[in-house]
Scaffold this motif. Structure first.
Motif, PDB file in Angstrom:
ATOM      1  N   LYS A 100       0.633  -0.910   0.138  1.00 10.17           N
ATOM      2  CA  LYS A 100      -0.049  -0.014   0.084  1.00 10.17           C
ATOM      3  C   LYS A 100       0.744   0.890   0.021  1.00 10.17           C
ATOM      4  CE  LYS A 100      -4.313  -2.277   1.982  1.00 10.17           C
ATOM      5  NZ  LYS A 100      -5.055  -2.504   3.212  1.00 10.17           N
ATOM      6  N   GLN A 101       2.150   1.002  -0.321  1.00 11.22           N
ATOM      7  CA  GLN A 101       3.040   2.961  -0.005  1.00 11.22           C
ATOM      8  C   GLN A 101       2.640   2.972   1.105  1.00 11.22           C
ATOM      9  OE1 GLN A 101       3.698   3.964  -3.923  1.00 11.22           O
ATOM     10  NE2 GLN A 101       3.798   1.924  -4.773  1.00 11.22           N
ATOM     11  N   ARG A 102       3.355   3.150   2.052  1.00 11.32           N
ATOM     12  CA  ARG A 102       2.820   3.485   3.443  1.00 11.32           C
ATOM     13  C   ARG A 102       3.760   4.399   3.793  1.00 11.32           C
ATOM     14  NH1 ARG A 102      -1.983  -0.248   5.664  1.00 11.32           N
ATOM     15  NH2 ARG A 102      -3.803   0.237   4.808  1.00 11.32           N
ATOM     16  N   PHE A 103       4.622   3.228   3.266  1.00 13.11           N
ATOM     17  CA  PHE A 103       6.219   3.768   4.032  1.00 13.11           C
ATOM     18  C   PHE A 103       6.733   5.334   3.724  1.00 13.11           C
ATOM     19  CE2 PHE A 103       5.951   0.079   6.670  1.00 13.11           C
ATOM     20  CZ  PHE A 103       6.192   0.530   7.294  1.00 13.11           C
ATOM     21  N   ARG A 104       7.557   6.161   4.226  1.00 16.38           N
ATOM     22  CA  ARG A 104       8.496   6.545   3.250  1.00 16.38           C
ATOM     23  C   ARG A 104       9.850   6.885   3.710  1.00 16.38           C
ATOM     24  NH1 ARG A 104       5.474   6.214   1.100  1.00 16.38           N
ATOM     25  NH2 ARG A 104       2.868   7.880   0.250  1.00 16.38           N
ATOM     26  N   PHE A 105      10.496   7.101   2.906  1.00 17.56           N
ATOM     27  CA  PHE A 105      11.985   6.703   3.671  1.00 17.56           C
ATOM     28  C   PHE A 105      13.380   7.737   3.181  1.00 17.56           C
ATOM     29  CE2 PHE A 105      10.256   3.286   1.677  1.00 17.56           C
ATOM     30  CZ  PHE A 105      10.720   1.868   2.134  1.00 17.56           C
ATOM     31  N   ALA A 106      14.298   7.994   3.866  1.00 17.00           N
ATOM     32  CA  ALA A 106      15.476   8.935   4.113  1.00 17.00           C
ATOM     33  C   ALA A 106      16.841   8.629   5.128  1.00 17.00           C
ATOM     34  CB  ALA A 106      14.651  10.085   4.589  1.00 17.00           C
ATOM     35  N   SER A 107      17.418   8.812   4.406  1.00 18.39           N
ATOM     36  CA  SER A 107      19.039   8.022   5.158  1.00 18.39           C
ATOM     37  C   SER A 107      18.688   9.942   6.277  1.00 18.39           C
ATOM     38  CB  SER A 107      19.814   8.480   3.676  1.00 18.39           C
ATOM     39  OG  SER A 107      20.584   9.479   3.970  1.00 18.39           O
ATOM     40  N   LEU A 108      20.318   8.714   7.214  1.00 11.90           N
ATOM     41  CA  LEU A 108      20.576   9.346   8.489  1.00 11.90           C
ATOM     42  C   LEU A 108      21.395  10.754   7.383  1.00 11.90           C
ATOM     43  CD1 LEU A 108      20.621   6.703  10.852  1.00 11.90           C
ATOM     44  CD2 LEU A 108      18.815   8.035  10.972  1.00 11.90           C
ATOM     45  N   GLN A 109      22.117  10.384   6.417  1.00  8.76           N
ATOM     46  CA  GLN A 109      23.010  11.537   6.170  1.00  8.76           C
ATOM     47  C   GLN A 109      22.406  12.777   6.306  1.00  8.76           C
ATOM     48  OE1 GLN A 109      23.001   8.333   5.541  1.00  8.76           O
ATOM     49  NE2 GLN A 109      24.993   7.597   6.927  1.00  8.76           N
ATOM     50  N   SER A 110      21.253  12.777   4.707  1.00  9.92           N
ATOM     51  CA  SER A 110      20.180  13.329   4.513  1.00  9.92           C
ATOM     52  C   SER A 110      19.896  14.853   5.332  1.00  9.92           C
ATOM     53  CB  SER A 110      19.426  12.947   3.819  1.00  9.92           C
ATOM     54  OG  SER A 110      18.192  12.825   4.717  1.00  9.92           O
ATOM     55  N   GLU A 111      19.455  16.095   4.442  1.00 11.58           N
ATOM     56  CA  GLU A 111      19.419  16.673   5.573  1.00 11.58           C
ATOM     57  C   GLU A 111      17.601  16.751   6.273  1.00 11.58           C
ATOM     58  OE1 GLU A 111      17.864  21.756   3.770  1.00 11.58           O
ATOM     59  OE2 GLU A 111      19.662  20.951   3.053  1.00 11.58           O
ATOM     60  N   PHE A 112      17.445  16.072   5.730  1.00 11.37           N
ATOM     61  CA  PHE A 112      15.721  15.212   6.022  1.00 11.37           C
ATOM     62  C   PHE A 112      15.956  14.697   7.817  1.00 11.37           C
ATOM     63  CE2 PHE A 112      12.489  12.632   7.230  1.00 11.37           C
ATOM     64  CZ  PHE A 112      11.294  13.826   6.662  1.00 11.37           C
ATOM     65  N   GLY A 113      17.186  13.950   7.343  1.00 15.96           N
ATOM     66  CA  GLY A 113      17.578  12.682   8.696  1.00 15.96           C
ATOM     67  C   GLY A 113      18.163  14.008   9.200  1.00 15.96           C
ATOM     68  N   GLN A 114      18.514  14.327   9.709  1.00 20.28           N
ATOM     69  CA  GLN A 114      19.241  15.741  10.051  1.00 20.28           C
ATOM     70  C   GLN A 114      18.778  16.374  10.918  1.00 20.28           C
ATOM     71  OE1 GLN A 114      22.931  15.765  11.190  1.00 20.28           O
ATOM     72  NE2 GLN A 114      22.862  13.749  10.211  1.00 20.28           N
ATOM     73  N   LYS A 115      18.034  17.088  10.045  1.00 22.80           N
ATOM     74  CA  LYS A 115      16.700  17.559  10.883  1.00 22.80           C
ATOM     75  C   LYS A 115      15.820  16.807  11.411  1.00 22.80           C
ATOM     76  CE  LYS A 115      12.628  20.562   9.160  1.00 22.80           C
ATOM     77  NZ  LYS A 115      11.603  20.251   8.875  1.00 22.80           N
ATOM     78  N   VAL A 116      14.987  15.456  11.529  1.00 22.92           N
ATOM     79  CA  VAL A 116      14.339  14.941  12.056  1.00 22.92           C
ATOM     80  C   VAL A 116      15.494  14.357  13.619  1.00 22.92           C
ATOM     81  CG1 VAL A 116      13.263  12.331  12.213  1.00 22.92           C
ATOM     82  CG2 VAL A 116      13.087  14.014  10.499  1.00 22.92           C
ATOM     83  N   LEU A 117      17.031  13.943  12.596  1.00 23.65           N
ATOM     84  CA  LEU A 117      17.611  13.961  14.466  1.00 23.65           C
ATOM     85  C   LEU A 117      17.612  14.611  15.361  1.00 23.65           C
ATOM     86  CD1 LEU A 117      20.635  11.801  12.937  1.00 23.65           C
ATOM     87  CD2 LEU A 117      18.361  10.576  14.048  1.00 23.65           C
ATOM     88  N   LYS A 118      17.427  15.635  14.946  1.00 24.86           N
ATOM     89  CA  LYS A 118      17.850  17.360  16.045  1.00 24.86           C
ATOM     90  C   LYS A 118      16.474  17.237  16.591  1.00 24.86           C
ATOM     91  CE  LYS A 118      21.267  19.523  13.790  1.00 24.86           C
ATOM     92  NZ  LYS A 118      22.193  20.362  12.826  1.00 24.86           N
ATOM     93  N   GLU A 119      15.568  17.121  16.073  1.00 19.77           N
ATOM     94  CA  GLU A 119      14.237  17.437  16.054  1.00 19.77           C
ATOM     95  C   GLU A 119      13.723  16.333  16.979  1.00 19.77           C
ATOM     96  OE1 GLU A 119      11.377  17.177  13.364  1.00 19.77           O
ATOM     97  OE2 GLU A 119      11.456  19.605  12.297  1.00 19.77           O
ATOM     98  N   HIS A 120      14.156  15.576  17.336  1.00 20.28           N
ATOM     99  CA  HIS A 120      13.757  14.711  18.765  1.00 20.28           C
ATOM    100  C   HIS A 120      15.463  14.543  19.442  1.00 20.28           C
ATOM    101  CE1 HIS A 120       9.964  12.696  17.210  1.00 20.28           C
ATOM    102  NE2 HIS A 120      10.886  13.041  15.968  1.00 20.28           N
ATOM    103  N   GLU A 121      15.764  15.049  19.546  1.00 22.63           N
ATOM    104  CA  GLU A 121      17.468  15.478  19.884  1.00 22.63           C
ATOM    105  C   GLU A 121      18.013  13.271  20.075  1.00 22.63           C
ATOM    106  OE1 GLU A 121      15.529  16.203  23.687  1.00 22.63           O
ATOM    107  OE2 GLU A 121      15.487  18.561  23.664  1.00 22.63           O
ATOM    108  N   LEU A 122      17.959  13.696  18.770  1.00 22.40           N
ATOM    109  CA  LEU A 122      19.197  12.355  18.887  1.00 22.40           C
ATOM    110  C   LEU A 122      20.650  12.355  17.845  1.00 22.40           C
ATOM    111  CD1 LEU A 122      16.141   9.918  18.091  1.00 22.40           C
ATOM    112  CD2 LEU A 122      16.907  10.336  19.824  1.00 22.40           C
TER     113      LEU A 122
END
Length: 132
Positions: free
Chosen positions: A28-50
Motif C-alpha cells: 500500500k506504499q505507506r512507508f516513506r524513507f530518508a537516509s540518516l545522512q540526508s538533510e531531512f534525516g539530520q533535521k528529524v534527528l535534531k527535532e527528536h534530540e537524537l
C-alpha cells in the motif's frame, strides 16, 4: 493517514537491503524513507534530540513517535503485508534482550555486509517515497 518514516544508514549495504525489503512488502506504499545522512534525516534527528554520531540503528517514526533498534524493526514488520506481521510476536521480549542481537549486527554491519561510498539513490519509481 498514518505517517511512517524509516530513517536508515544510506551507505550501509544491509540497511539499503532492508529498505528494498520494506519497499517490496509495503503493497500500500505507506512507508516513506530518508537516509540518516540526508538533510531531512539530520533535521528529524535534531527535532527528536537524537545525535547521529550515537545512532547505530534504524530510526522509525510513526505518527511522531520515535522507535529505535529492535523496536523499530519489529514495528516495521507489524505494518507490512503478508505473514511478516507475525514477526511482531517478538515485541513481548524485553528490549534489553532483543537489542543484544540487534547491537551485535549493527556493530559489525559494515564488516559483514560492506558499505557504499555514497548514499542510496532511489529509482525513478521510488523517488516519491523518499524524503530529502
Amino acid at each position: 493517514m498514518t505517517e511512517r518514516i524509516l530513517l536508515f544508514d544510506g551507505v550501509c549495504n544491509l540497511c539499503n537491503a532492508s529498505v528494498d525489503f520494506v519497499i517490496r512488502h509495503d503493497g500500500k506504499q505507506r512507508f516513506r524513507f530518508a537516509s540518516l545522512q540526508s538533510e531531512f534525516g539530520q533535521k528529524v534527528l535534531k527535532e527528536h534530540e537524537l545525535d547521529q554520531s550515537d545512532i547505530d540503528s534504524v530510526v522509525y517514526l510513526e505518527n511522531g513517535n520515535v522507535h529505535l533498534k529492535s523496536s523499530a524493526a519489529l514495528r516495521i514488520f507489524l505494518r507490512l503485508g503478508g505473514l511478516w506481521p507475525l514477526m511482531g510476536v517478538f515485541i513481548i521480549v524485553p528490549p534489553f534482550l532483543r537489542n543484544v542481537v540487534y547491537d551485535l549486527i549493527a556493530k559489525n554491519r559494515y564488516r559483514w555486509f560492506g558499505r557504499k561510498e555514497t548514499c542510496r539513490v532511489p529509482t525513478q519509481e521510488e523517488r516519491a517515497r523518499f524524503l530529502g
